[in-house]
Design an enzyme around this catalytic site. Structure first.
Site, short mmCIF file in Angstrom:
data_model
loop_
_atom_site.label_atom_id
_atom_site.label_comp_id
_atom_site.label_asym_id
_atom_site.label_seq_id
_atom_site.Cartn_x
_atom_site.Cartn_y
_atom_site.Cartn_z
N LYS A 131 -10.81 3.19 6.59
CA LYS A 131 -10.61 3.99 7.99
C LYS A 131 -11.88 4.96 8.18
O LYS A 131 -12.26 5.49 6.85
CB LYS A 131 -9.30 4.80 7.73
N LYS B 282 -3.32 -3.95 -2.71
CA LYS B 282 -2.45 -3.35 -3.64
C LYS B 282 -0.95 -3.48 -3.66
O LYS B 282 -0.55 -4.22 -2.79
CB LYS B 282 -2.76 -1.77 -3.41
N HIS C 108 -3.34 4.85 -2.64
CA HIS C 108 -3.73 5.73 -1.32
C HIS C 108 -4.23 6.97 -1.43
O HIS C 108 -5.19 7.66 -1.17
CB HIS C 108 -2.64 5.45 -0.21
N ARG D 91 3.51 -21.47 1.77
CA ARG D 91 4.61 -22.59 1.71
C ARG D 91 5.29 -23.16 2.92
O ARG D 91 5.60 -24.06 3.01
CB ARG D 91 5.86 -22.22 0.92
N HIS E 216 -6.71 -0.10 2.16
CA HIS E 216 -7.15 -0.08 3.52
C HIS E 216 -7.63 1.31 3.89
O HIS E 216 -8.18 1.45 4.99
CB HIS E 216 -6.47 -0.82 4.35
N ASP F 197 3.99 2.64 -4.34
CA ASP F 197 3.76 2.09 -3.01
C ASP F 197 2.33 2.92 -2.66
O ASP F 197 1.71 2.24 -1.74
CB ASP F 197 4.71 2.28 -2.34
N GLU G 53 5.28 8.65 7.02
CA GLU G 53 5.64 7.80 8.15
C GLU G 53 6.95 8.09 8.70
O GLU G 53 7.79 8.72 8.02
CB GLU G 53 5.80 6.33 7.55
N LYS H 67 9.12 8.45 3.51
CA LYS H 67 9.32 7.66 4.36
C LYS H 67 10.60 8.30 5.44
O LYS H 67 11.13 9.42 4.90
CB LYS H 67 10.11 6.12 4.11
#
Length: 495
Positions: A178, A144, A236, A39, A174, A231, A212, A332
């Site tokens: 790897k 995803k 994954h 947009r 993704h 998520d 992470e 996280k």
């Protein structure tokens, strides 16, 4: 190639650097065109200037070539348009732009990439079909999460089947792009010494970690309605479980490989109503020092019960893995960023060597590290030089940086190139999506229907709730990076 969501983070951080890498290495042939769609009011020229500037931020310095970067952005074009419901006239304009770029050539060799919010995943293919852009040789890549639960995933599959053939649909993860994830298959099936041990007779348990050291990075609006399970785990982590647990394909092609992945998902033992407390631990990071808590993040509800950490114990009802627990976790604001698979072999049947100086001989351990410091580590016991038979665990390791300049390829470059070549091996098939959701859907429903299901706080920068240790201790197991310095009153582990 048409990128929907071209002004977003994914495009500038991942997709454009990946396409530049393919351009730089001459892996895209001919006079290709990339049409950015969103947009935001760019022209071709301002979009090219924007991407040229962003490339310098997200491409490693050693790969930057000013002349090649200038040449690459000349392949970029832009169309400002609405993408959702009621935007059919905008798609007609897009079709006209694409035909103009194609000139007298038939408008057939198209690749669509959906780098948009998931809310548009169901609307874009409908519009592409209505305007006739779902041509015979078109392909579409979908990020995803593919669906929010089993029902929505099934509905999405029906929408895509109505617009495209299954061999045109590329559901991307993704992680599978790897090199180190693909190396799991090579490690298992190219080496005769490990595969005979890869079963319930020799393996005690398996742990898979993907954590992470960052928070939600201004994605509060998206993340608070998603959570760690949707998520990370449903896509994954379960993909890494499949690579670890699958049977060898009869031949290594897309259908045979993906058939074995589906078999893994189908063999997952569903959790019963009375098993959730012993198989699932949820956590949410809280403020710690200069790190703010999840509920203080922008776009997050002040009373949010969305998990930023989840650990699960899963099991299989098949011949190879019956009785072997797989422990998976993601989170996280952990102390570090690491993705790895740790295979714990069973201890020797009779321990003839004694504990000395507080150290005891330990079972063999194999670590397959996806990121960072990609490589493989095998831990085994050796005698310490000197008198007596003191045993110490030592490491035999390999890392990709020892290959003498051989580059570990970019995941998005690999997967985009595979899509261009029509190779679906590393993309998720529709039946795998639904099979995965069939296992995790009851878990999500249990969270929604049980408001009192525990959600433990853990300080940002630590390894998560102490209860995740208890999850493993039931089976006399422990995480490779465990919580430390626990007391009876701790609700979480200290850094």
């Amino acid at each position: 190639m048409v990128i929907f969501g071209a002004s977003g983070d994914l495009t500038k951080r991942k997709l454009m650097p990946a396409l530049y890498s393919l351009h730089r290495e001459n892996r895209i042939k001919g006079d290709y065109r990339v049409m950015g769609v969103s947009r935001t009011a760019y022209t071709d020229e301002t979009f090219q200037a924007y991407i040229r500037q962003e490339l310098e931020k997200f491409i490693p310095a050693e790969e930057q070539d000013a002349a090649l970067m200038d040449e690459f952005v000349t392949h970029l074009h832009y169309e400002s348009m609405e993408m959702g419901e009621g935007a059919l006239s905008h798609y007609e304009n897009l079709k006209a732009r694409l035909q103009d770029l194609a000139g007298s050539k038939e408008l057939d060799n198209l690749l669509f990439y959906l780098a948009t919010p998931p809310s548009l995943y169901s609307q874009i293919p409908v519009n592409l079909k209505e305007t006739g852009l779902n041509v015979k040789n078109a392909r579409i890549i979908v990020e995803k999460p593919f669906g929010y639960n089993l029902e929505s995933a099934q509905e999405l599959n029906e929408i895509y089947r109505a617009a495209f053939r299954e061999d045109q649909i590329y559901r991307i993860d993704h992680f599978l792009g790897k090199e180190t994830a693909q190396n799991i298959l090579a490690f298992r099936f190219a080496n005769g010494i490990f595969e005979p041990l890869w079963n319930r007779n020799y393996i005690d348990y398996v742990e898979i970690t993907a954590v992470e050291n960052l928070g939600i990075e201004n994605r509060g609006g998206f993340y608070d309605g998603t959570g760690a399970l949707r998520d990370m785990v449903q896509n994954h982590l379960i993909q890494l479980v499949a690579l670890t647990a699958m049977e060898p394909p009869a031949i290594f092609d897309a259908d045979s490989f993906r058939n074995e992945v589906v078999k893994v998902y189908d063999s997952l033992i569903p959790l019963k109503d009375n098993e959730f407390d012993d198989h699932v631990v949820r956590g949410q990071y809280v403020a710690n020092g200069d790190k703010k808590g999840y509920r203080e993040e922008k776009g997050v509800a002040a009373d949010s019960r969305t998990e930023t950490y989840i650990a699960m114990k899963i099991g299989f009802g098949n011949w190879r893995w019956s009785g072997v627990p797989f422990y998976i976790r993601t989170g996280k604001q952990m102390p570090t960023k690491v993705t790895e698979i740790v295979v714990h072999f069973k201890p020797t049947p009779n321990q003839m060597f004694q504990c000395t100086e507080g150290a005891c001989p330990t079972a063999n351990k194999l670590i397959l590290r996806i990121q960072p410091n990609e490589g493989t580590v095998l831990k085994f016991g050796m005698k310490v030089p000197g008198s007596g038979f003191n045993i110490k665990q030592v490491e035999m390791d390999f890392t990709y940086d020892r290959l003498g300049g051989t580059k570990v390829g970019d995941a998005y470059s690999r997967l985009i190139e595979d899509c261009i070549l029509g190779d679906q091996t590393l993309f998720t098939r529709s039946d795998a999506v639904e099979s995965s959701w069939k296992y995790f859907d009851p878990v999500i429903k249990h969270f929604d229907e049980t408001p009192k299901f525990p959600l433990y706080g853990y300080p940002a920068g630590t390894w998560g709730p102490r209860e995740s240790e208890d999850l493993m201790n039931i089976d006399n197991a422990s995480w490779t990076n465990p919580c430390k310095n626990l007391t009876n009153t701790d609700q979480y582990c200290e850094l």
